[in-house]
Design a protein around this motif. Structure first.
Motif, mmCIF file in Angstrom:
data_model
loop_
_atom_site.group_PDB
_atom_site.id
_atom_site.type_symbol
_atom_site.label_atom_id
_atom_site.label_comp_id
_atom_site.label_asym_id
_atom_site.label_seq_id
_atom_site.Cartn_x
_atom_site.Cartn_y
_atom_site.Cartn_z
ATOM 1 N N ILE A 15 0.845 -1.198 0.000
ATOM 2 C CA ILE A 15 0.000 0.000 0.000
ATOM 3 C C ILE A 15 0.882 1.249 0.000
ATOM 4 N N ALA A 16 1.944 1.239 0.794
ATOM 5 C CA ALA A 16 2.878 2.368 0.814
ATOM 6 C C ALA A 16 3.506 2.565 -0.563
ATOM 7 N N HIS A 17 3.890 1.478 -1.208
ATOM 8 C CA HIS A 17 4.469 1.537 -2.559
ATOM 9 C C HIS A 17 3.500 2.225 -3.524
ATOM 10 N N LYS B 38 5.168 11.333 5.781
ATOM 11 C CA LYS B 38 4.669 11.393 7.160
ATOM 12 C C LYS B 38 3.203 10.962 7.212
ATOM 13 N N TRP B 39 2.426 11.361 6.209
ATOM 14 C CA TRP B 39 1.011 10.958 6.127
ATOM 15 C C TRP B 39 0.923 9.448 6.009
ATOM 16 N N ILE B 40 1.758 8.854 5.160
ATOM 17 C CA ILE B 40 1.757 7.403 4.967
ATOM 18 C C ILE B 40 2.106 6.706 6.282
ATOM 19 N N VAL B 41 3.124 7.212 6.976
ATOM 20 C CA VAL B 41 3.533 6.655 8.270
ATOM 21 C C VAL B 41 2.346 6.640 9.228
ATOM 22 N N GLU B 42 1.644 7.761 9.308
ATOM 23 C CA GLU B 42 0.524 7.881 10.237
ATOM 24 C C GLU B 42 -0.638 6.972 9.841
ATOM 25 N N PRO C 260 11.721 7.712 6.497
ATOM 26 C CA PRO C 260 12.775 7.005 5.757
ATOM 27 C C PRO C 260 12.518 5.494 5.663
ATOM 28 N N TYR C 261 11.932 4.931 6.713
ATOM 29 C CA TYR C 261 11.628 3.496 6.711
ATOM 30 C C TYR C 261 10.558 3.182 5.664
ATOM 31 N N SER D 278 9.951 4.901 2.994
ATOM 32 C CA SER D 278 10.592 5.059 1.695
ATOM 33 C C SER D 278 11.346 3.792 1.304
ATOM 34 N N ARG D 279 12.100 3.254 2.236
ATOM 35 C CA ARG D 279 12.871 2.035 1.966
ATOM 36 C C ARG D 279 11.966 0.855 1.653
ATOM 37 N N LEU D 280 10.917 0.670 2.467
ATOM 38 C CA LEU D 280 10.007 -0.455 2.244
ATOM 39 C C LEU D 280 9.263 -0.324 0.920
ATOM 40 N N ALA D 281 8.856 0.896 0.569
ATOM 41 C CA ALA D 281 8.148 1.106 -0.698
ATOM 42 C C ALA D 281 9.059 0.776 -1.880
ATOM 43 N N LYS D 282 10.310 1.192 -1.809
ATOM 44 C CA LYS D 282 11.269 0.882 -2.883
ATOM 45 C C LYS D 282 11.530 -0.617 -2.968
#
Length: 107
Positions: free
Chosen positions: A49-51, A62-66, A74-75, A77-81
């Motif tokens: 979903i983040a991707h 930050k919105w995605i994190v929440e 940054p986490y 971003s890494r997981l989405a990539k």
């Protein structure tokens, strides 16, 4: 004549699309919004979903994190990539789920 869109119009559209991606993604993954906090931050369904959010919207990380209870920007971003690489490398299950989500958010 072409309609001109303001920055606010585009931001509203992105926010709507992001909320739709989250709702459809959760449904396709068999999850409820209340499940997110209890799942690991690196849950592959949350990463997918983040991707999609990173790929298809410009909402802040930050919105995605929440929204997905995923730790830090940054986490996410890494997981989405990493999820993008998994899909590109041929992860059939994630590719199938991504297609299902995209099909539902487009219609």
């Amino acid at each position: 004549t072409r309609k001109r869109y303001t920055r606010a119009d585009l931001k509203d559209h992105d926010g709507e699309m992001a909320r739709r991606i989250v709702a459809v993604g959760l449904e396709c993954a068999g999850l409820e919004e209340t499940d997110l906090a209890s799942l690991p931050k690196n849950d592959e369904r949350k990463a997918l979903i983040a991707h999609l959010l990173v790929e298809r919207t410009s909402v802040p990380q930050k919105w995605i994190v929440e929204q997905l209870a995923m730790g830090s920007a940054p986490y996410v971003s890494r997981l989405a990539k990493e999820m993008g690489r998994r899909i590109a490398a041929g992860d059939r299950a994630m590719k199938r789920m991504k297609r299902a989500i995209v099909a539902r958010i487009i219609t």
